[in-house]
Write an enzyme that holds these catalytic residues in place. Sequence first.
Site, mmCIF file in Angstrom:
data_model
loop_
_atom_site.group_PDB
_atom_site.id
_atom_site.type_symbol
_atom_site.label_atom_id
_atom_site.label_comp_id
_atom_site.label_asym_id
_atom_site.label_seq_id
_atom_site.Cartn_x
_atom_site.Cartn_y
_atom_site.Cartn_z
ATOM 1 N N THR A 99 0.760 -1.436 0.107
ATOM 2 C CA THR A 99 0.255 -0.159 0.020
ATOM 3 C C THR A 99 1.054 0.903 0.001
ATOM 4 O O THR A 99 1.999 1.564 0.941
ATOM 5 C CB THR A 99 -1.018 0.453 1.121
ATOM 6 O OG1 THR A 99 -1.680 -1.091 0.819
ATOM 7 C CG2 THR A 99 -1.738 1.339 1.460
ATOM 8 N N LYS A 107 -7.278 2.031 -3.622
ATOM 9 C CA LYS A 107 -6.792 1.438 -2.304
ATOM 10 C C LYS A 107 -6.726 2.251 -1.468
ATOM 11 O O LYS A 107 -7.334 2.588 -0.881
ATOM 12 C CB LYS A 107 -5.173 0.783 -2.537
ATOM 13 C CG LYS A 107 -5.112 0.450 -1.367
ATOM 14 C CD LYS A 107 -5.074 -0.497 -0.395
ATOM 15 C CE LYS A 107 -5.111 -1.204 1.197
ATOM 16 N NZ LYS A 107 -4.306 -2.213 1.034
ATOM 17 N N LYS A 115 -1.377 6.457 9.765
ATOM 18 C CA LYS A 115 -1.014 5.905 8.759
ATOM 19 C C LYS A 115 -1.752 5.836 6.984
ATOM 20 O O LYS A 115 -1.225 7.133 5.968
ATOM 21 C CB LYS A 115 -0.607 4.549 8.485
ATOM 22 C CG LYS A 115 0.744 4.629 6.773
ATOM 23 C CD LYS A 115 1.612 3.073 7.020
ATOM 24 C CE LYS A 115 1.092 1.807 6.567
ATOM 25 N NZ LYS A 115 0.255 1.327 5.540
#
Lengths: 292, 292
Positions: free
Chosen positions: A95, A171, A239
């Site tokens: 990611t 994503k 994050k």
Amino acid sequence: MTRVAFVGLGAMGLPMATNLLGKGFAVTGYDLSLKALDALESAGGRRAGSAAEAAAEADVLVLMVVNAAQAEAVLFAGGALKALRPDGVVALMATCPPAAVEAIEERVRETGRRLIDAPVSGGVAGAKAATLTIMAAGPRDTFDAAKPVFDALGDKVFHVGERPGQGAMVKTVNQLLCGVHIAVVAEAFALATKVGVDLKILLEIMSGSAASSWMLRDRGPRMLEAEPEVTSAVDIFVKDLGIVLDAGRDTKAALPLAAAAHQMFLAASGRGDGTADDSQVIRSYFALNGSK
Amino acid sequence: MTRVAFVGLGAMGLPMATNLLGKGFAVTGYDLSLKALDALESAGGRRAGSAAEAAAEADVLVLMVVNAAQAEAVLFAGGALKALRPDGVVALMATCPPAAVEAIEERVRETGRRLIDAPVSGGVAGAKAATLTIMAAGPRDTFDAAKPVFDALGDKVFHVGERPGQGAMVKTVNQLLCGVHIAVVAEAFALATKVGVDLKILLEIMSGSAASSWMLRDRGPRMLEAEPEVTSAVDIFVKDLGIVLDAGRDTKAALPLAAAAHQMFLAASGRGDGTADDSQVIRSYFALNGSK
């Protein structure tokens, strides 16, 4: 038979590499953890002494590292890109922020090699069961070259666009929705608490109504526990919503809900709850509103 | 047999009253619309010339009016409360702010009569199919007195608390989640648009992932249409998220996500889209972020 180099054998990477082995791929792996390399060998894979060694003569180099900085370190400073054969494909499955993926792809392309931007969702359970969702972006022929690998790892493989960075954006958008959905359940519960509504009944009602979400049904029950088991930590959303907001900055998009939700996760982390289950973002609302 | 007075025979009220008739209740109805009264008669009900006339000798007075102000007008200025027998129960089923319900209940209690706070969710479809969710709050014996009526109207009847206002709060929380869930889908789509991700593929992926919500699956497809059929208008969420924020003010609860979402619906209404389908809150994001 496709030869796969697999870099990053963590909680996600190791079961993914194991699934590739189970489906007949030759897998050479690299990770800083010797234990992970032992596990890969036990599953029938080969261990490499470096990412570059793993990449040598692979058809597809899968990167399942923690973030974009690690991906860059492996590819460039670590020499894995140079070691990869000229027609090899880099499958960046970690990611990463969309802009970082675009920048990495440009540097990969300059060497004549190809990158497919292919982040996943589905967590450790999906990695183990080979039921990951894979959101791949890149030219069609690059996607086709990597598809056999993706099909061995997930059962929902999407080609979301022709430009690397678009997979990372899908994503990112996924994490935007997930993060806000968790925070809004906490906001709703904190409001209900003000008038003494039984949260168990509330959760039961909301789970069956138009107010329902995947996160409400999954995280809602854990919000009612004082110290729930940690399935995903607060700091993961610190994050990931950070990546969301970075994507907003890079594309100049105002994201008021994601920004507000991020503040609540950030505050939870700041109070020392960063390693708590992400459902405990509700503590930020209780701290803010003085209830419970 | 319970005699029911039914005030407010609109899109929700008429099918609800019809279901009561179908289950053997004697229903006397009142509405300003003569057409609605004709329809009630056709279904086997009796028409009244005023809310007070409908309430006279009823066991349960159901209020399915538009808002708290109408409920007050019917009960107090309109004389329906005085007309209700002393042991009669007022079932306030309209969506009202929790504080307004508390105030109305106090005035009802002062006359010796009882009020059950019982908002519904499930929309017109649920009203017709008698599958409404009913979120009732009030003392247990008041709930028990009204329960046969509720069971005829819905299949998910909850006693959420002993204090009137708690039912309204559960409904308020429901609307908080629904409103934010719609707005965050718009926010996510608007971000994805910035990098040209195909929103149809995005929606397909999100619908099957942890990012999914009831609203994503219902409103998401309509966000991709330029002029979708109106199933629920932007102005409904301008009102309902307004009730949410009023509940936050009354209980002194900060609601950052609901507040941000409300601004987006409000702006949509201000631009002239108040009667558009609520999925079109996405136009606020496109206006704000300059895309599409």
